[in-house]
Design a protein around this motif. Structure first.
Motif, mmCIF file in Angstrom:
data_model
loop_
_atom_site.group_PDB
_atom_site.id
_atom_site.type_symbol
_atom_site.label_atom_id
_atom_site.label_comp_id
_atom_site.label_asym_id
_atom_site.label_seq_id
_atom_site.Cartn_x
_atom_site.Cartn_y
_atom_site.Cartn_z
ATOM 1 N N GLY A 72 0.173 -1.221 0.000
ATOM 2 C CA GLY A 72 0.000 0.000 0.000
ATOM 3 C C GLY A 72 0.202 1.428 0.000
ATOM 4 N N GLY A 73 -0.890 2.342 -0.387
ATOM 5 C CA GLY A 73 -0.862 3.750 -0.576
ATOM 6 C C GLY A 73 -2.149 4.368 -0.082
ATOM 7 N N PRO A 74 -2.423 5.575 -0.463
ATOM 8 C CA PRO A 74 -3.620 6.261 0.024
ATOM 9 C C PRO A 74 -4.897 5.672 -0.537
ATOM 10 N N ASN A 75 -5.988 5.869 0.194
ATOM 11 C CA ASN A 75 -7.298 5.418 -0.250
ATOM 12 C C ASN A 75 -8.170 6.607 -0.608
ATOM 13 N N TRP A 76 -8.993 6.446 -1.634
ATOM 14 C CA TRP A 76 -9.942 7.508 -1.969
ATOM 15 C C TRP A 76 -11.087 6.955 -2.810
ATOM 16 N N ASP A 77 -12.188 7.678 -2.848
ATOM 17 C CA ASP A 77 -13.308 7.315 -3.710
ATOM 18 C C ASP A 77 -12.981 7.779 -5.122
ATOM 19 N N ASN A 118 0.706 23.265 -6.753
ATOM 20 C CA ASN A 118 0.479 22.244 -5.719
ATOM 21 C C ASN A 118 0.275 20.874 -6.358
ATOM 22 N N ASP A 119 -0.536 20.843 -7.434
ATOM 23 C CA ASP A 119 -0.779 19.585 -8.136
ATOM 24 C C ASP A 119 0.508 19.067 -8.765
ATOM 25 N N LEU A 120 1.291 19.968 -9.339
ATOM 26 C CA LEU A 120 2.560 19.585 -9.959
ATOM 27 C C LEU A 120 3.451 18.850 -8.973
ATOM 28 N N VAL A 121 3.638 19.416 -7.793
ATOM 29 C CA VAL A 121 4.530 18.805 -6.810
ATOM 30 C C VAL A 121 3.936 17.506 -6.265
ATOM 31 N N ALA A 122 2.647 17.531 -5.949
ATOM 32 C CA ALA A 122 2.012 16.331 -5.390
ATOM 33 C C ALA A 122 2.049 15.173 -6.383
ATOM 34 N N LEU A 123 1.690 15.442 -7.635
ATOM 35 C CA LEU A 123 1.659 14.374 -8.634
ATOM 36 C C LEU A 123 3.056 13.898 -9.001
ATOM 37 N N SER A 124 4.040 14.774 -8.899
ATOM 38 C CA SER A 124 5.430 14.351 -9.131
ATOM 39 C C SER A 124 5.838 13.285 -8.131
ATOM 40 N N GLY A 125 5.173 13.268 -6.988
ATOM 41 C CA GLY A 125 5.453 12.257 -5.972
ATOM 42 C C GLY A 125 5.176 10.847 -6.440
ATOM 43 N N GLY A 126 4.455 10.704 -7.554
ATOM 44 C CA GLY A 126 4.261 9.379 -8.132
ATOM 45 C C GLY A 126 5.571 8.741 -8.563
ATOM 46 N N LEU A 228 0.346 12.386 1.138
ATOM 47 C CA LEU A 228 -0.740 11.498 0.713
ATOM 48 C C LEU A 228 -2.046 12.261 0.535
ATOM 49 N N ASP A 229 -2.342 13.179 1.449
ATOM 50 C CA ASP A 229 -3.563 13.983 1.326
ATOM 51 C C ASP A 229 -3.537 14.807 0.042
ATOM 52 N N ALA A 230 -2.396 15.436 -0.224
ATOM 53 C CA ALA A 230 -2.276 16.272 -1.423
ATOM 54 C C ALA A 230 -2.331 15.422 -2.684
ATOM 55 N N PHE A 231 -1.717 14.261 -2.635
ATOM 56 C CA PHE A 231 -1.702 13.381 -3.805
ATOM 57 C C PHE A 231 -3.112 12.927 -4.168
ATOM 58 N N ASN A 233 -5.980 14.422 -3.518
ATOM 59 C CA ASN A 233 -6.734 15.553 -4.071
ATOM 60 C C ASN A 233 -6.324 15.842 -5.517
ATOM 61 N N SER A 234 -5.030 15.781 -5.787
ATOM 62 C CA SER A 234 -4.548 16.077 -7.129
ATOM 63 C C SER A 234 -4.866 14.951 -8.109
ATOM 64 N N MET A 235 -4.872 13.719 -7.644
ATOM 65 C CA MET A 235 -5.251 12.602 -8.512
ATOM 66 C C MET A 235 -6.709 12.726 -8.931
ATOM 67 N N ILE A 236 -7.570 13.075 -7.994
ATOM 68 C CA ILE A 236 -8.986 13.239 -8.319
ATOM 69 C C ILE A 236 -9.165 14.389 -9.310
ATOM 70 N N LYS A 237 -8.410 15.460 -9.084
ATOM 71 C CA LYS A 237 -8.489 16.611 -9.977
ATOM 72 C C LYS A 237 -7.984 16.249 -11.367
ATOM 73 N N MET A 238 -6.865 15.549 -11.449
ATOM 74 C CA MET A 238 -6.325 15.149 -12.737
ATOM 75 C C MET A 238 -7.248 14.163 -13.442
ATOM 76 N N SER A 239 -7.869 13.271 -12.676
ATOM 77 C CA SER A 239 -8.763 12.280 -13.256
ATOM 78 C C SER A 239 -9.977 12.918 -13.915
ATOM 79 N N SER A 240 -10.286 14.143 -13.513
ATOM 80 C CA SER A 240 -11.449 14.823 -14.058
ATOM 81 C C SER A 240 -11.167 15.524 -15.381
ATOM 82 N N ILE A 241 -9.902 15.479 -15.839
ATOM 83 C CA ILE A 241 -9.598 16.010 -17.164
ATOM 84 C C ILE A 241 -10.187 15.042 -18.179
#
Length: 255
Positions: A72-77, A118-126, A228-231, A233-241
């Motif tokens: 594991g990693g973070p959980n989200w809907d 914020n999204d740039l840095v959080a998503l770079s964490g991938g 993890l919290d930022a990641f 949020n940014s994953m959900i935001k990116m997924s909405s593209i």
């Protein structure tokens, strides 16, 4: 759909066309049409992970590429219902941010898709997951510029190990390095490595170029929970593209 990154079951394979971020997705999109889809996909991905621990990194990369190109990693809907595109062009991979990008190029690439610093840095964490071939960081360890053969921001012993793995005149097809020592564990090691001069890509090091992004790197290096919290949020935001034309009934063919 409570989702563990070790398993990005989300990706419910999407080849969406690009458009600005929208909020048309929903967590219960398949409740009536395919109520068991979450368990089906989750089981399939978990089986894949059990056979190959690099699957999470591959899925995360695929998700990022899909959202940026067409679309594991973070959980989200996980919000579901992304539209599938009807075309796929190899030339559109040029839209992806490159590992050689500087901070201005990164900022422009992300902002064009409605994503913030914020999204740039959080998503770079991938980049905490997976493996990189030599070609993605060759520019930092050979002929860096007119003054330095090696990028001076690289920690010397780390640079030496990379040069040993990726010599300039000997480039085995599969040679490269893991993104971080814990490359199959989703954690905040990536951010710690940036601060130590041990990140692989120029685009990783570039996150220290602006006060805001440097502060975020430091914050995420200090607190795994904040990352993890930022990641999430940014994953959900990116997924909405999105911007495709249809939700594919059979992922192998257009409707």
């Amino acid at each position: 759909m409570a989702f563990n990154l070790a398993f990005l079951s989300s990706i419910l394979i999407i080849l969406s066309a690009f458009s600005p971020v929208i909020t048309a997705l929903s967590s219960n999109y398949y409740d009536k049409s395919c109520p068991n889809v979450e368990q089906i996909v989750s089981n399939a991905v978990k089986k894949g992970v059990a056979n190959d621990r690099t699957v999470p990194a591959a899925l995360l990369r695929m998700h990022f590429h899909d959202c940026f190109i067409r679309s594991g990693g973070p959980n989200w809907d996980v919000p579901k219902g992304r539209k599938d595109g009807r075309t796929s062009k190899a030339t559109e991979t040029r839209q992806l941010p490159a590992p050689t990008f500087n901070i201005s190029q990164l900022q422009q690439s992300f902002s064009q898709r409605g994503l913030s610093l914020n999204d740039l840095v959080a998503l770079s964490g991938g980049h905490t997951l997976g493996f990189s071939h030599c070609s993605s960081f060759q520019n930092r360890i050979h002929n860096f510029n007119a003054t330095h053969d090696v990028d001076p921001s690289l920690q010397p012993s780390f640079a030496a190990s990379l040069k040993n793995t990726c010599p300039i005149n000997n480039r085995p097809k599969n040679a490269g390095a893991t993104m971080d020592p814990s490359s199959t564990t989703f954690d905040n090691t990536y951010f710690k490595l940036i601060l130590q001069g041990k990140s692989l890509f120029s685009s990783d090091q570039a996150l220290l170029s602006l006060p805001k992004t440097k502060n975020l790197v430091t914050k995420f290096a200090t607190s795994k929970e904040a990352f993890l919290d930022a990641f999430v949020n940014s994953m959900i935001k990116m997924s909405s593209i999105t911007g495709g034309q249809e939700v594919r009934k059979d992922c192998r063919i257009v409707n």
